[in-house]
Design an enzyme around this catalytic site. Sequence first.
Site, PDB file in Angstrom:
ATOM      1  N   GLU A 105       0.820  -1.195   0.000  1.00 30.61           N
ATOM      2  CA  GLU A 105       0.000   0.000   0.000  1.00 30.61           C
ATOM      3  C   GLU A 105       0.851   1.240   0.000  1.00 30.61           C
ATOM      4  OE1 GLU A 105      -2.040  -0.485   3.617  1.00 30.61           O
ATOM      5  OE2 GLU A 105      -3.557  -1.719   2.669  1.00 30.61           O
ATOM      6  N   CYS A 118       3.151   8.182   2.100  1.00 30.80           N
ATOM      7  CA  CYS A 118       3.462   7.191   3.128  1.00 30.80           C
ATOM      8  C   CYS A 118       3.706   5.871   2.398  1.00 30.80           C
ATOM      9  CB  CYS A 118       2.269   7.105   4.079  1.00 30.80           C
ATOM     10  SG  CYS A 118       2.411   5.811   5.296  1.00 30.80           S
ATOM     11  N   CYS A 125       5.089  -7.897   7.591  1.00 32.48           N
ATOM     12  CA  CYS A 125       6.135  -7.523   8.552  1.00 32.48           C
ATOM     13  C   CYS A 125       6.321  -8.673   9.535  1.00 32.48           C
ATOM     14  CB  CYS A 125       5.735  -6.256   9.317  1.00 32.48           C
ATOM     15  SG  CYS A 125       6.978  -5.712  10.510  1.00 32.48           S
ATOM     16  N   CYS A 129       3.922  -6.930  16.057  1.00 33.50           N
ATOM     17  CA  CYS A 129       3.159  -6.066  16.973  1.00 33.50           C
ATOM     18  C   CYS A 129       1.675  -6.424  16.811  1.00 33.50           C
ATOM     19  CB  CYS A 129       3.396  -4.591  16.659  1.00 33.50           C
ATOM     20  SG  CYS A 129       5.144  -4.163  16.518  1.00 33.50           S
ATOM     21  N   CYS A 132      -1.194  -4.273  15.052  1.00 38.09           N
ATOM     22  CA  CYS A 132      -0.913  -3.746  13.715  1.00 38.09           C
ATOM     23  C   CYS A 132      -1.374  -4.747  12.652  1.00 38.09           C
ATOM     24  CB  CYS A 132       0.580  -3.485  13.589  1.00 38.09           C
ATOM     25  SG  CYS A 132       1.110  -3.152  11.905  1.00 38.09           S
ATOM     26  N   SER A 234       8.651   4.018  17.053  1.00 33.94           N
ATOM     27  CA  SER A 234       7.352   3.614  17.585  1.00 33.94           C
ATOM     28  C   SER A 234       7.545   3.016  18.968  1.00 33.94           C
ATOM     29  CB  SER A 234       6.714   2.590  16.641  1.00 33.94           C
ATOM     30  OG  SER A 234       6.574   3.171  15.367  1.00 33.94           O
ATOM     31  N   HIS A 236       5.062   3.205  21.994  1.00 32.50           N
ATOM     32  CA  HIS A 236       3.787   2.623  22.450  1.00 32.50           C
ATOM     33  C   HIS A 236       3.767   2.224  23.917  1.00 32.50           C
ATOM     34  CE1 HIS A 236       2.907   2.692  18.252  1.00 32.50           C
ATOM     35  NE2 HIS A 236       3.699   1.701  17.960  1.00 32.50           N
ATOM     36  N   CYS A 353      -1.950   1.283   7.762  1.00 30.77           N
ATOM     37  CA  CYS A 353      -1.224   0.122   8.224  1.00 30.77           C
ATOM     38  C   CYS A 353      -1.741  -1.218   7.710  1.00 30.77           C
ATOM     39  CB  CYS A 353      -1.209   0.095   9.752  1.00 30.77           C
ATOM     40  SG  CYS A 353      -0.930   1.693  10.474  1.00 30.77           S
TER      41      CYS A 353
HETATM   42  N1  SAH Z   1       7.379  -0.694  11.132  1.00 31.21           N
HETATM   43  C1  SAH Z   1       7.529   0.695  11.317  1.00 31.21           C
HETATM   44  C2  SAH Z   1       6.844   1.553  10.286  1.00 31.21           C
HETATM   45  C3  SAH Z   1       5.475   1.142   9.828  1.00 31.21           C
HETATM   46  S1  SAH Z   1       4.169   1.231  10.993  1.00 31.21           S
HETATM   47  C4  SAH Z   1       7.093   1.084  12.715  1.00 31.21           C
HETATM   48  O1  SAH Z   1       6.501   0.262  13.412  1.00 31.21           O
HETATM   49  O2  SAH Z   1       7.379   2.194  13.098  1.00 31.21           O
HETATM   50  C5  SAH Z   1       3.806   2.978  11.032  1.00 31.21           C
HETATM   51  C6  SAH Z   1       3.190   3.440  12.344  1.00 31.21           C
HETATM   52  O3  SAH Z   1       1.828   2.982  12.467  1.00 31.21           O
HETATM   53  C7  SAH Z   1       3.926   2.923  13.559  1.00 31.21           C
HETATM   54  O4  SAH Z   1       4.106   3.955  14.499  1.00 31.21           O
HETATM   55  C8  SAH Z   1       2.973   1.869  14.062  1.00 31.21           C
HETATM   56  O5  SAH Z   1       3.179   1.582  15.411  1.00 31.21           O
HETATM   57  C9  SAH Z   1       1.635   2.495  13.785  1.00 31.21           C
HETATM   58  N2  SAH Z   1       0.514   1.539  13.816  1.00 31.21           N
HETATM   59  C10 SAH Z   1       0.517   0.253  13.465  1.00 31.21           C
HETATM   60  N3  SAH Z   1      -0.710  -0.292  13.623  1.00 31.21           N
HETATM   61  C11 SAH Z   1      -1.501   0.686  14.107  1.00 31.21           C
HETATM   62  C12 SAH Z   1      -2.882   0.754  14.480  1.00 31.21           C
HETATM   63  N4  SAH Z   1      -3.671  -0.320  14.390  1.00 31.21           N
HETATM   64  N5  SAH Z   1      -3.362   1.919  14.915  1.00 31.21           N
HETATM   65  C13 SAH Z   1      -2.557   3.012  15.025  1.00 31.21           C
HETATM   66  N6  SAH Z   1      -1.258   3.019  14.686  1.00 31.21           N
HETATM   67  C14 SAH Z   1      -0.726   1.865  14.232  1.00 31.21           C
HETATM   68 FE1  SF4 Z   2       5.782  -4.161  11.741  1.00 34.60          FE
HETATM   69 FE2  SF4 Z   2       5.620  -1.563  12.395  1.00 34.60          FE
HETATM   70 FE3  SF4 Z   2       3.408  -3.116  12.266  1.00 34.60          FE
HETATM   71 FE4  SF4 Z   2       5.153  -3.483  14.257  1.00 34.60          FE
HETATM   72  S1  SF4 Z   2       3.920  -1.633  13.860  1.00 34.60           S
HETATM   73  S2  SF4 Z   2       4.227  -5.114  13.031  1.00 34.60           S
HETATM   74  S3  SF4 Z   2       7.077  -3.080  13.188  1.00 34.60           S
HETATM   75  S4  SF4 Z   2       4.735  -2.581  10.577  1.00 34.60           S
END
Ligand code: SAH
Ligand code: SF4
Length: 366
Positions: A105, A118, A125, A129, A132, A234, A236, A353
């Site tokens: 995407e 973006c 991945c 997490c 995500c 990131s 959290h 995401c």
């Molecule tokens: N892997 C990298 C970059 C891609 S994710 C990372 O984790 O930073 C981009 C951002 O979206 C990250 O800050 C991630 O934690 C956040 N993200 C992922 N899933 C999400 C969700 N369901 N709601 C809000 N933010 C989310």
């Molecule tokens: Fe991967 Fe970033 Fe999603 Fe974590 S938040 S699973 S590192 S894409």
Amino acid sequence: MRSGRSDVRGAGTLPGMGAYDLSLEELTGILAGWGEPAFRARQVHRQLWRRAARYEDMTDVPPPLRERLAAEVPLGVEVLEERTADGGATRKALLGLGPARHLVEVVLMGYRDRVTACISSQAGCAMGCGFCATGQMGLRNNLTAGEIAAQVMWAFREARRLPASTPRRLANVVFMGMGEPLANERAAFGAIERLVDPRGPKLGARHVTLSTVGLVPGIRHLGERFPQVGLAVSFHAADDELRDRLVPINRVHPISALVAAMREHRARTRRRPSIEWAMIDATNDSDDQARKLVRIARELGAHVNLIPLNPTPGWPTEPSSPQRIRGFVGVLESGGVNVTVRDTRGRGIEAACGQLRLAHDAAARG
Ligand code: SAH
Ligand code: SF4
């Protein structure tokens, strides 16, 4: 004698390489093999990277050469689905990239004063997490440098279709789509190199931000190689007990090591890092977490971005309430931390995401 492979792809092409994976020198070599003068390669390269043109739009290239290029050095970017939201100011595509058509995407966001793309660094991945959508699908494939950069070229073209209330010119790129860029470091760095190349789209490195879950060695490499590129981490969670649960890679790179790497990055680059924090109801939105986050953010001089959780099918949790977000912001601000609550651009088109990809997979299943 030609091999079977080069019969298909043409003598001189590099197997599996799309146009955006080739350097100008490699493209020149291929066209020289076809008996074309060097200026043709420069012409094609300039249009690919400066004008984001597709072969069919390169009207100053003779049609037979355009056709041969399309067949033997494909752009490798197929738009499978497009959606818009926010009156056309948010535009999202599901792309099939490369010969294997990896599904990823890319989202384009037009604001009054800037346009941001973006982009994704991996299909899926491996970091796991739980909240995500991309993490829930696991790692399908790494992308090549050209496949990552090609998303930006889609975004350059697409920016012309943004509403007149925006600059309609792409200037910012964030690695916040699918995937962990520092788990595909070589390709992510190769993509940045192509994007800031003066012979290419000439993006300013200061306008590129890499978001990572916190891979400590990669953060060091990023600072060494691209000191101007922005770093977003990131978090959290602000203690290891909670972060081990939300962000499993924390067991490998705990908060103390991460903060040390970010401090070193800051000293080297003189850039303020960002801390990303998804606001998850009754999970990481307490005043206690906020107070711990104040200590980390102040130590690093970091800016905090709060993202209300985007609910995903695989994780039964809600975003924090607006009141709780206000409370969390209050603790950060009274601790002297700069904080922004991210808008929820593109919610209606699942623009966060990996969700469009999930919807596409579900439709394909049935
Ligand atoms: N892997 C990298 C970059 C891609 S994710 C990372 O984790 O930073 C981009 C951002 O979206 C990250 O800050 C991630 O934690 C956040 N993200 C992922 N899933 C999400 C969700 N369901 N709601 C809000 N933010 C989310
Ligand atoms: Fe991967 Fe970033 Fe999603 Fe974590 S938040 S699973 S590192 S894409």
